[in-house]
Design an enzyme around this catalytic site. Structure first.
Site, PDB file in Angstrom:
ATOM      1  N   ASP A 237     -39.554  76.036-122.644  1.00 35.17           N
ATOM      2  CA  ASP A 237     -38.555  76.781-121.870  1.00 35.17           C
ATOM      3  C   ASP A 237     -38.774  78.271-122.149  1.00 35.17           C
ATOM      4  O   ASP A 237     -39.665  78.657-122.912  1.00 35.17           O
ATOM      5  CB  ASP A 237     -37.142  76.318-122.226  1.00 35.17           C
TER       6      ASP A 237
ATOM      7  N   ASP B 191     -35.540  66.950-118.897  1.00 29.94           N
ATOM      8  CA  ASP B 191     -35.485  67.026-120.359  1.00 29.94           C
ATOM      9  C   ASP B 191     -34.032  67.069-120.734  1.00 29.94           C
ATOM     10  O   ASP B 191     -33.184  67.522-119.949  1.00 29.94           O
ATOM     11  CB  ASP B 191     -36.156  68.294-120.893  1.00 29.94           C
TER      12      ASP B 191
END
Lengths: 376, 376
Positions: free
Chosen positions: B92, B271
């Protein structure tokens, strides 16, 4: 259950044998990982059996009695079923934890009363009760209830305590013989030699407890703070006195060097929390000495945790990675370190066994011991 | 790197595809276990690859930047080498943690300043800086730096924030194109759709960010507290607007039911910390609903943790044993529960994929979703 002594080292007192149990054969010398409370901390049962090939594990009667308790263990069909471990199990008698962990303990002829370290509830461990608990747990090898004397311990107290341990042993043995295993496979009771660091007491105790040894004999009350020279002297003395056809289990010992030295003195079985507990604090054992993985010197060391390790995990991960896991307090750090240390201990006794068989044990041990004790 | 769309479900918007990376193929739909700081908490890399067959894992830029830091990661040759994970990795952008975890954060045009939650040290995350950090980490798929708006969020702020995210995206894209991967394999940048729960903003954002999508597109700013109906409505809207030939990654979602519903809306990648974090608190997902293993009702339940589980550990250990491990606070409890939940999530998306291919997905999903949400 039986023990077969296969070979004795002409250059030391080291021995090679095989202990047969209903849950599998145990090649000796052997190290038993400690599975305190129904789990070897941080290690899956599959890892124990398949990855590091543990041949027997230890459970703690005191902990298992408090939680989950014998009622639940009986419902489960014993500890093997409860924890899904199909190999052999040995349980201690709970005495050591009563004296080191429980509160408000009091020793009487009848047994030891104590308050649980968890909720303060009161309990009595008697020789008979401890046999019954170990019948419920269902370990293959169970221990007599003893008093483990501290160090230092004056002669008078050591003698009194040893005599109590002997009277308790007689009661354990009687109860053991009066009762049956609960899960269809045999259990064996090991008596425990006590006597602190006093030669005459140790000799007396060895002689006395040998009469109650159907399969094997434990040596207790060592590795409790005495200098290692005293531990080795007592182990040597006791082993020289014990029958050769029975395995000797030295309780709670010790460092890798301690284990090799005590194998040389005739010990066949070992257990210790050191590989597992130290692992959780970042202490790693290797053939080149021990290291604290939290140390800054490993920060950018991208060499394997241990390039000589038998388990791939320790060869595939780097010191820098393991240090990072400890730095950020990640579970995987404890998992990798525990697997590593147990694998190291198990490989050490495996190699000791091979070297006793091929005659190179003594020289190998003498060369390796000082290195094992080094700090890296 | 490329994505191949292989099949679209005629009864829903669900899709099946394959994403090719230098570290392996990723069949979609896929769930990515979260490996925050160089480890999926409580799980060995070997267990990820061999036991539960994770095809890609996620790393967090914020955490990895603070510890071990990009300097060490570069010395190690990137995150794959550092943690010895040979499969694909997605990172991320760190934005979410800056806004949820860091202290004294301040958003400016230049970027976000913040104080580390660990030692209070001051840092700036700029779009360019975050690209550089992700180049150093070396994930296969990296994310643009965005502001993830909270819920609720007024329209005015949501619009302003989205526009900032778009300006940052342009800077990310420019920096990404100006720089090279550091470890010899390609990386791909996913832009992120924002816009809170406002349809016009979401449509605008989807249209804007699609221009920067070389391989795939992420949908951010959902699963931040809004009702699931809003989450589904926004996901549906955005997916309907996005190019069909690019995988869609819905960030931070969600429960097993959320995942099935969003697969039906056209999402390809997920996720979430839920399977791992909840596992560490004893929450177990099964095909018959979720259960809290700490609950007393499991005390003497000797049925398997999950008789339908793909991983043997969950079939071989009992609920009573797992409850015991949590009761006595043993590491192995978290390990078994984490492995179980991840295995459950991965099996769920694997079966979803098969069912999309054989045409039974919609009916299966509609039947399963209400059961998954039940408490056992």
């Amino acid at each position: 259950m039986k023990f077969e002594l296969e070979h004795s080292d002409p250059q030391s007192q080291a021995r090679v044998g095989t202990l047969q149990t209903a849950h599998g054969q145990i090649p000796t010398p052997i190290f038993m990982p400690v599975g305190t409370i129904g789990t070897v901390k941080g290690v899956h049962q599959k890892e124990l059996s398949e990855d590091i090939k543990a041949k027997i594990i230890l459970g703690n009667t005191y902990h298992l009695y408090l939680r989950p308790g014998t009622e639940l263990l009986e419902k489960a069909g014993g500890l093997h079923q409860f924890m899904n471990w199909q190999g052999p199990i040995l349980t201690d008698s709970g005495g050591f934890q009563v004296f080191s962990l429980a509160h408000r303990r009091k020793i009487k002829e009848e047994g030891a009363t104590f308050a649980s370290h968890i909720d303060g509830s009161k309990h009595l461990f008697s020789p008979e009760g401890v046999m019954d608990i170990q019948r419920s747990i269902g370990a293959d090898i169970i221990m007599a209830f003893d008093e483990c004397t501290p160090y230092p311990c004056d002669y008078r107290y050591a003698k009194k305590s040893m005599e109590l341990t002997h009277r308790w042993l007689k009661r354990c043995y009687t109860r053991f013989k009066e009762t049956e295993p609960k899960y269809g496979y045999p259990q064996s009771l090991f008596p425990i030699v006590q006597g602190s660091v006093y030669k005459d007491l140790r000799l007396k105790s060895a002689e006395t407890v040998a009469q109650y040894a159907d399969l094997g004999i434990a040596i207790g009350g060592l590795s409790v703070g005495e200098p290692k020279e005293e531990m080795y002297a007592m182990t040597d003395l006791v082993c020289s006195q014990l029958p050769t056809d029975k395995p000797r289990y030295l309780m709670g010992v010790g460092t890798p060097a301690n284990i090799l030295e005590c194998i040389a003195l005739g010990v066949d079985m070992f257990d210790c929390v050191m590989p597992t507990r130290n692992a959780r604090h970042g202490l790693i054992f290797t053939r080149k000495g021990k290291l604290n993985i939290k140390n800054k010197k490993w920060k950018d060391d991208f060499s394997p945790i241990d390039e000589d390790a038998p388990n791939p995990t320790s060869r595939q991960h780097t010191k820098a990675y393991l240090r990072h896991l400890f730095t950020v307090n990640e579970l995987l750090g404890m998992q990798i370190a525990t697997l590593h240390n147990l694998s190291f201990y198990l490989e050490l006794v495996r190699e000791a066994r091979e070297r006793i068989l091929d005659g190179s044990f003594r020289a190998w041990k003498d060369e390796l011991v000082p290195i094992l004790e080094q700090k890296r």
